[in-house]
Write a protein that holds these residues in place. Structure first.
Motif, PDB file in Angstrom:
ATOM      1  N   PHE A 319      27.695  -0.165  22.173  1.00 50.12           N
ATOM      2  CA  PHE A 319      28.587   0.971  22.416  1.00 50.12           C
ATOM      3  C   PHE A 319      27.843   2.100  23.148  1.00 50.12           C
ATOM      4  O   PHE A 319      28.396   2.739  24.052  1.00 50.12           O
ATOM      5  N   PHE A 320      26.608   2.319  22.751  1.00 52.98           N
ATOM      6  CA  PHE A 320      25.835   3.393  23.373  1.00 52.98           C
ATOM      7  C   PHE A 320      25.559   3.094  24.845  1.00 52.98           C
ATOM      8  O   PHE A 320      25.635   3.994  25.707  1.00 52.98           O
ATOM      9  N   LEU A 321      25.243   1.822  25.142  1.00 51.15           N
ATOM     10  CA  LEU A 321      24.991   1.468  26.541  1.00 51.15           C
ATOM     11  C   LEU A 321      26.249   1.599  27.385  1.00 51.15           C
ATOM     12  O   LEU A 321      26.183   1.938  28.573  1.00 51.15           O
ATOM     13  N   VAL A 322      27.416   1.320  26.785  1.00 49.49           N
ATOM     14  CA  VAL A 322      28.673   1.535  27.504  1.00 49.49           C
ATOM     15  C   VAL A 322      28.848   3.014  27.808  1.00 49.49           C
ATOM     16  O   VAL A 322      29.299   3.403  28.901  1.00 49.49           O
ATOM     17  N   GLU A 323      28.482   3.857  26.840  1.00 47.90           N
ATOM     18  CA  GLU A 323      28.533   5.307  27.079  1.00 47.90           C
ATOM     19  C   GLU A 323      27.627   5.697  28.232  1.00 47.90           C
ATOM     20  O   GLU A 323      28.004   6.487  29.112  1.00 47.90           O
ATOM     21  N   VAL A 324      26.413   5.153  28.241  1.00 52.60           N
ATOM     22  CA  VAL A 324      25.422   5.539  29.244  1.00 52.60           C
ATOM     23  C   VAL A 324      25.777   5.003  30.614  1.00 52.60           C
ATOM     24  O   VAL A 324      25.806   5.745  31.609  1.00 52.60           O
ATOM     25  N   LEU A 325      26.055   3.697  30.670  1.00 52.71           N
ATOM     26  CA  LEU A 325      26.276   3.052  31.962  1.00 52.71           C
ATOM     27  C   LEU A 325      27.698   3.238  32.481  1.00 52.71           C
ATOM     28  O   LEU A 325      27.920   3.248  33.693  1.00 52.71           O
ATOM     29  N   GLY A 326      28.651   3.383  31.577  1.00 49.04           N
ATOM     30  CA  GLY A 326      30.038   3.509  31.994  1.00 49.04           C
ATOM     31  C   GLY A 326      30.554   4.934  31.970  1.00 49.04           C
ATOM     32  O   GLY A 326      31.732   5.168  32.218  1.00 49.04           O
ATOM     33  N   LYS A 327      29.679   5.890  31.652  1.00 52.99           N
ATOM     34  CA  LYS A 327      30.061   7.307  31.612  1.00 52.99           C
ATOM     35  C   LYS A 327      31.268   7.536  30.709  1.00 52.99           C
ATOM     36  O   LYS A 327      32.233   8.206  31.066  1.00 52.99           O
ATOM     37  N   LYS A 328      31.200   6.927  29.494  1.00 51.71           N
ATOM     38  CA  LYS A 328      32.237   7.119  28.492  1.00 51.71           C
ATOM     39  C   LYS A 328      31.713   8.078  27.422  1.00 51.71           C
ATOM     40  O   LYS A 328      30.507   8.299  27.302  1.00 51.71           O
ATOM     41  N   ASN A 329      32.630   8.614  26.665  1.00 47.52           N
ATOM     42  CA  ASN A 329      32.236   9.496  25.558  1.00 47.52           C
ATOM     43  C   ASN A 329      32.932   9.006  24.295  1.00 47.52           C
ATOM     44  O   ASN A 329      34.127   9.195  24.106  1.00 47.52           O
ATOM     45  N   ILE A 330      32.144   8.335  23.414  1.00 48.35           N
ATOM     46  CA  ILE A 330      32.694   7.758  22.190  1.00 48.35           C
ATOM     47  C   ILE A 330      32.309   8.649  21.014  1.00 48.35           C
ATOM     48  O   ILE A 330      31.138   8.994  20.828  1.00 48.35           O
ATOM     49  N   HIS A 331      33.307   9.009  20.230  1.00 43.58           N
ATOM     50  CA  HIS A 331      33.084   9.941  19.120  1.00 43.58           C
ATOM     51  C   HIS A 331      32.342   9.239  17.971  1.00 43.58           C
ATOM     52  O   HIS A 331      32.544   8.042  17.729  1.00 43.58           O
ATOM     53  N   PRO A 332      31.485   9.957  17.235  1.00 43.11           N
ATOM     54  CA  PRO A 332      30.794   9.367  16.078  1.00 43.11           C
ATOM     55  C   PRO A 332      31.752   8.739  15.056  1.00 43.11           C
ATOM     56  O   PRO A 332      31.400   7.751  14.411  1.00 43.11           O
ATOM     57  N   PHE A 333      32.944   9.317  14.900  1.00 44.28           N
ATOM     58  CA  PHE A 333      33.916   8.729  13.974  1.00 44.28           C
ATOM     59  C   PHE A 333      34.282   7.315  14.386  1.00 44.28           C
ATOM     60  O   PHE A 333      34.465   6.423  13.538  1.00 44.28           O
TER      61      PHE A 333
END
Length: 451
Positions: A319-333
């Motif tokens: 999930f974190f790599l998707v955030e980094v590479l895909g410029k997504k913002n996933i909430h901690p919840f």
């Protein structure tokens, strides 16, 4: 002015370091519900053990075969001050040859949802006694042959299913309950030698046919000068234990065969002695077979739960790599929801495995959890490619765990190699990322930095 006040908050929101700390903290927090799940598995395992003990107590406990042992009273006569004193001592003689052949047929009994392994066995014990004279001959008068007997030990007498056929010296003997030699053999049966003439050097052949049932374990004491044991069974997962392992064994899908050969020199007691001198040494020479699975379902479930941190960490990393590479913002919840779904995998696994086989339970639990996480990720990633990669990672993770659980002897090796591959793959994927300048999920529409 207002935008300049928001800049620190925006920077904090998109901080890679802060997100990593939050993800790490969430992974550790999720170990708390996982610990409760492990506790539940251990409780269910304890209940299973209690059910197995109850099954054994109703059927018959583990069985240990001891003997046969020939006991002959020795008569001594001493004279002191004109008075004669007669004393008796029991002379214990072990078989010169002892050969045991048997078939062990396992059965599965249920107590509620729990199962226990029991067995029925058909044993043929053959051999011969040789009357020895290595006892103290001072003041010796002779053998008290009317009281001579042969004792045979069976741990749980409830397991004797049919009349025991005991033939000695060509004569079929009446079998009596109790050994009459309780300090040597606590539980079993015996025969009386009656008025049979016992002459030093004579060989006395015997044959015992015994149908015996028990649970979990069947063991033997090597009382022969040479003891040969041959056991065959359709049970496909035996565990050989005790003082001696089989000289030869053959395991297949049809069952197992095992052969033991124990010599007098291999054990810590002689062929004959007086009274109960070596009673304790007999017990220390026991060997046999357990009819148990190599790894119980509850043990597999417990071991799988110990890999929870690895599975959660790997999923969070994806999930974190998707955030980094895909410029997504996933909430901690949303991370927490995914983590709880993984924790539910282990409770699903143990509960379903109580109803069906472990492998089927593992497949059902994997499909349920991976499907739930992937459907949830579709709304987070907005890109099916990332969801497909996530599904591949999750299936690979649970598949790797399944293989590790099956390879009991190489579990540590497989686990360490898997972790190394995961680390190497992550390093390769992230090798070109400039972490010092990275922001998470920050698009061009973010507030103007110059305002």
């Amino acid at each position: 002015m207002e935008n300049s006040q928001l800049k620190p908050l925006i920077s904090l929101k998109y901080s890679v370091t802060l997100k990593l700390l939050i993800i790490g903290f969430l992974a550790l927090v999720l170990l708390i519900p996982n610990a409760f799940i492990v506790s539940i598995i251990e409780e269910r395992s304890f209940l299973n053990e209690e059910a197995i003990k109850e099954i054994g107590s109703k059927w018959a406990e583990s069985q240990e075969i001891v003997g046969p042992i020939l006991s002959i009273p020795l008569v001594y006569e001493t004279e002191k001050d004109g008075k004669k004193t007669i004393t008796n001592e029991d002379y214990q003689i072990l078989p010169h040859q002892l050969k045991i052949e048997g078939k062990v047929l396992p059965e599965i009994l249920k107590r509620g949802i729990y199962k226990g392994v029991v067995y029925r066995s058909d044993l043929v014990i053959k051999g011969s006694f040789v009357v020895l004279d290595d006892f103290d001959k001072k003041d010796f008068v002779g053998f008290k042959t009317p009281e001579a007997k042969v004792s045979f030990g069976v741990t749980d007498l409830r397991g004797i299913e049919d009349e025991v056929d005991f033939t000695i010296n060509g004569e079929k003997k009446q079998v009596n309950p109790g050994t009459g030699n309780f300090k040597m053999i606590a539980s079993g049966f015996s025969i009386s030698m009656g008025g049979s003439e016992l002459v030093v050097g004579d060989s006395i052949p015997f044959t015992i046919r015994l149908k015996l049932k028990g649970s979990k374990n069947l063991s033997f004491i090597p009382t022969g000068k040479t003891t040969d044991v041959h056991i065959q069974s359709p049970w496909t997962a035996p565990k050989f234990d005790g003082k001696f392992l089989p000289n030869n064994r053959n395991l297949s899908e049809e069952g197992f065969t095992a052969d033991w050969k124990v010599l007098e020199l291999n054990r810590n007691f002689p062929q004959s002695w007086v009274n109960n001198a070596y009673a304790e040494n007999l017990k220390s020479a026991s060997f046999g077979v357990d009819l148990l699975s190599p790894m119980e379902d509850y043990q597999k479930s417990t071991r799988s739960a110990k890999y929870a941190l690895m599975t959660i960490g790997l999923t969070f990393l994806m999930f974190f790599l998707v955030e980094v590479l895909g410029k997504k913002n996933i909430h901690p919840f949303q991370y927490a929801m995914v983590g709880f779904a993984i924790c539910l995998f282990y409770i699903l696994l143990v509960s379903i495995s109580e109803q069906v086989s472990f492998n089927i339970a593992y497949l059902i639990s994997t499909i349920a959890v991976v499907g739930t996480i992937c459907l949830y990720s579709l709304s987070l990633f907005k890109v099916k490619k990332y969801t497909f990669i996530l599904a591949t990672v999750l299936l690979g993770s649970f598949g790797f765990l399944f293989v590790t659980l099956q390879m009991e002897d190489y579990a540590l090796l497989m686990g360490s190699i898997g972790l190394f591959i995961i680390l190497a793959t992550t390093m390769y994927i992230t090798r070109n990322i400039d972490w010092n300048r990275m922001s998470l999920g920050k698009s061009e529409e973010s507030p103007d930095q110059s305002s």
